[in-house]
Design a protein around this motif. Structure first.
Motif, PDB file in Angstrom:
ATOM      1  N   GLY A 201       0.797  -1.224   0.000  1.00  6.43           N
ATOM      2  CA  GLY A 201       0.000   0.000   0.000  1.00  6.43           C
ATOM      3  C   GLY A 201       0.830   1.275   0.000  1.00  6.43           C
ATOM      4  O   GLY A 201       0.304   2.355  -0.264  1.00  6.43           O
ATOM      5  N   TRP A 202       2.143   1.185   0.272  1.00 10.06           N
ATOM      6  CA  TRP A 202       2.994   2.374   0.278  1.00 10.06           C
ATOM      7  C   TRP A 202       3.661   2.534  -1.081  1.00 10.06           C
ATOM      8  O   TRP A 202       4.283   1.611  -1.594  1.00 10.06           O
ATOM      9  CB  TRP A 202       4.069   2.270   1.357  1.00 10.06           C
ATOM     10  N   THR A 203       3.528   3.732  -1.656  1.00  6.81           N
ATOM     11  CA  THR A 203       4.140   3.995  -2.962  1.00  6.81           C
ATOM     12  C   THR A 203       5.021   5.231  -2.945  1.00  6.81           C
ATOM     13  O   THR A 203       5.601   5.592  -3.954  1.00  6.81           O
ATOM     14  CB  THR A 203       3.062   4.184  -4.045  1.00  6.81           C
ATOM     15  N   SER A 204       5.129   5.922  -1.799  1.00  8.29           N
ATOM     16  CA  SER A 204       5.881   7.180  -1.721  1.00  8.29           C
ATOM     17  C   SER A 204       7.376   6.918  -1.824  1.00  8.29           C
ATOM     18  O   SER A 204       7.874   5.847  -1.474  1.00  8.29           O
ATOM     19  CB  SER A 204       5.579   7.887  -0.395  1.00  8.29           C
ATOM     20  N   ASP A 205       8.112   7.922  -2.316  1.00  9.88           N
ATOM     21  CA  ASP A 205       9.569   7.842  -2.386  1.00  9.88           C
ATOM     22  C   ASP A 205      10.246   8.692  -1.322  1.00  9.88           C
ATOM     23  O   ASP A 205      11.426   8.999  -1.416  1.00  9.88           O
ATOM     24  CB  ASP A 205      10.064   8.308  -3.767  1.00  9.88           C
ATOM     25  N   ASP A 206       9.504   9.100  -0.302  1.00  9.28           N
ATOM     26  CA  ASP A 206      10.078   9.925   0.760  1.00  9.28           C
ATOM     27  C   ASP A 206      11.125   9.147   1.547  1.00  9.28           C
ATOM     28  O   ASP A 206      11.065   7.921   1.656  1.00  9.28           O
ATOM     29  CB  ASP A 206       8.993  10.402   1.733  1.00  9.28           C
ATOM     30  N   ASP A 207      12.095   9.889   2.128  1.00  5.64           N
ATOM     31  CA  ASP A 207      13.143   9.244   2.909  1.00  5.64           C
ATOM     32  C   ASP A 207      12.611   8.602   4.182  1.00  5.64           C
ATOM     33  O   ASP A 207      13.263   7.733   4.759  1.00  5.64           O
ATOM     34  CB  ASP A 207      14.238  10.268   3.276  1.00  5.64           C
ATOM     35  N   ASP A 208      11.445   9.041   4.637  1.00  2.20           N
ATOM     36  CA  ASP A 208      10.900   8.497   5.878  1.00  2.20           C
ATOM     37  C   ASP A 208       9.922   7.352   5.614  1.00  2.20           C
ATOM     38  O   ASP A 208       9.049   7.065   6.423  1.00  2.20           O
ATOM     39  CB  ASP A 208      10.211   9.591   6.699  1.00  2.20           C
ATOM     40  N   GLU A 209      10.053   6.685   4.467  1.00  2.00           N
ATOM     41  CA  GLU A 209       9.197   5.539   4.174  1.00  2.00           C
ATOM     42  C   GLU A 209       9.380   4.469   5.250  1.00  2.00           C
ATOM     43  O   GLU A 209      10.484   4.272   5.762  1.00  2.00           O
ATOM     44  CB  GLU A 209       9.559   4.958   2.801  1.00  2.00           C
ATOM     45  N   PRO A 210       8.309   3.759   5.568  1.00  2.00           N
ATOM     46  CA  PRO A 210       8.385   2.773   6.655  1.00  2.00           C
ATOM     47  C   PRO A 210       8.965   1.431   6.202  1.00  2.00           C
ATOM     48  O   PRO A 210       8.297   0.392   6.236  1.00  2.00           O
ATOM     49  CB  PRO A 210       6.916   2.642   7.069  1.00  2.00           C
ATOM     50  N   TRP A 211      10.213   1.440   5.774  1.00  2.00           N
ATOM     51  CA  TRP A 211      10.846   0.185   5.373  1.00  2.00           C
ATOM     52  C   TRP A 211      10.890  -0.770   6.571  1.00  2.00           C
ATOM     53  O   TRP A 211      11.221  -0.374   7.684  1.00  2.00           O
ATOM     54  CB  TRP A 211      12.271   0.439   4.880  1.00  2.00           C
ATOM     55  N   GLU A 212      10.582  -2.047   6.316  1.00  2.00           N
ATOM     56  CA  GLU A 212      10.621  -3.070   7.360  1.00  2.00           C
ATOM     57  C   GLU A 212      11.812  -3.995   7.118  1.00  2.00           C
ATOM     58  O   GLU A 212      11.941  -4.589   6.033  1.00  2.00           O
ATOM     59  CB  GLU A 212       9.321  -3.873   7.361  1.00  2.00           C
ATOM     60  N   ARG A 213      12.686  -4.099   8.118  1.00  2.00           N
ATOM     61  CA  ARG A 213      13.870  -4.946   7.966  1.00  2.00           C
ATOM     62  C   ARG A 213      13.469  -6.426   8.016  1.00  2.00           C
ATOM     63  O   ARG A 213      12.761  -6.862   8.928  1.00  2.00           O
ATOM     64  CB  ARG A 213      14.878  -4.642   9.066  1.00  2.00           C
ATOM     65  N   VAL A 214      13.954  -7.168   7.020  1.00  2.00           N
ATOM     66  CA  VAL A 214      13.660  -8.594   6.940  1.00  2.00           C
ATOM     67  C   VAL A 214      14.834  -9.417   7.457  1.00  2.00           C
ATOM     68  O   VAL A 214      14.664 -10.363   8.222  1.00  2.00           O
ATOM     69  CB  VAL A 214      13.322  -8.994   5.490  1.00  2.00           C
ATOM     70  N   THR A 215      16.034  -9.045   7.038  1.00  6.83           N
ATOM     71  CA  THR A 215      17.219  -9.779   7.461  1.00  6.83           C
ATOM     72  C   THR A 215      18.430  -8.875   7.315  1.00  6.83           C
ATOM     73  O   THR A 215      18.372  -7.825   6.658  1.00  6.83           O
ATOM     74  CB  THR A 215      17.414 -11.062   6.620  1.00  6.83           C
TER      75      THR A 215
END
Length: 273
Positions: A201-215
């Protein structure tokens, strides 16, 4: 006479200062006369910088208070203010020239380095400054050079991590490319990496995007840039499930932390429609 009143030490009568307004009809009204009067006042100014600033401010205040625009006196004072400004600008330029001519060779080196735009310009700068160094400054640069020799592997590897080619590093450091290649092989760097996915659902290119660490992990790398390590890690971990998502791998030198904004290398995968 009051017995409590003492006479002046010199026996003089008390004096009172009298103010007499200057006769405006005697001010110069011709351009030549005004210029001559201005030059004379500027030449006699002298004094400190604070004194000149004070005089100019007071003159400006006086002019504004008396509202003399359009009159001969107003035009005269306007020219005087302009001349004072020119005088101060010339003195400031002279001070800058004096500072430049009396600075150290290290000052000249720093100024030249900021202006140099390529390797050739930096080489020319070193030749120019190096041929005229006084003893103390030559000693400083000599000791820095010796310290740099010991730290050279770290300098070379760090430049490679940031994307410099071996040939570019060699040209910048006045080394042979073969020596740089050998150093990169002998001194691998430890890469710390993390793989992230973007929530649905997230398509923004902002630096504060909620990236989720997988490994995440660490590994040694010899001769690779941080971007190359990121691309390799991404390719190794991109399974069919991850391929349907937006994926990112960020790389740092081990010990640098894991702030995404400070990653040394980065690679991303965009899902196909």
């Amino acid at each position: 006479m009051d017995t409590n009143e003492q006479p002046d030490e010199q026996g003089d009568e008390p004096t009172v200062a009298h103010y007499t307004r200057a006769d405006a009809s005697k001010f110069p009204t011709t351009p030549a006369g005004q210029e001559a009067s201005i030059e004379g006042m500027v030449a006699a100014m002298g004094g400190s910088e604070a004194t000149r600033i004070h005089n100019r401010r007071k003159l400006a205040e006086r002019r504004a208070m008396e509202d003399m625009e359009g009159t001969a006196m107003g035009r005269f004072q306007a020219k005087l203010l302009a001349e004072l400004h020119r005088f101060e600008e010339e003195r400031a330029a002279e001070r800058r020239q004096w500072d430049a001519s009396h600075g150290t060779a290290l000052d000249t080196l720093a100024q030249g380095f900021r202006a140099a735009r390529d390797t050739a310009a930096r080489h020319d700068l070193a030749e120019q400054v190096g041929s005229s160094l006084p003893l103390a400054e030559a000693g400083v640069i000599r000791r820095v050079a010796k310290a740099l020799e010991a730290a050279m592997p770290g300098v070379v590897v760090d430049a490679r991590v940031d994307g410099w080619t071996a040939k570019e590093i060699a040209a910048e450091l006045d080394l042979t490319p073969s020596y740089v290649y050998r150093m990169l092989r002998e001194y691998p760097w430890e890469a710390a990496w993390s793989l992230y996915v973007m929530p649905d659902g997230w398509t923004s290119d902002d630096d504060d995007e909620p990236w989720e660490r997988v490994t995440s992990g660490t590994e040694d790398s010899a001769g690779e840039t941080a971007d190359e390590v990121a691309r390799r890690i991404l390719d190794e971990h991109l399974d069919p499930k991850l391929a349907t998502k937006r994926v990112r791998v960020a790389v740092w030198r081990a010990g640098d932390g894991d702030d995404l904004l400070e990653a040394r290398g980065d690679a991303e995968h965009e899902p196909t429609e």
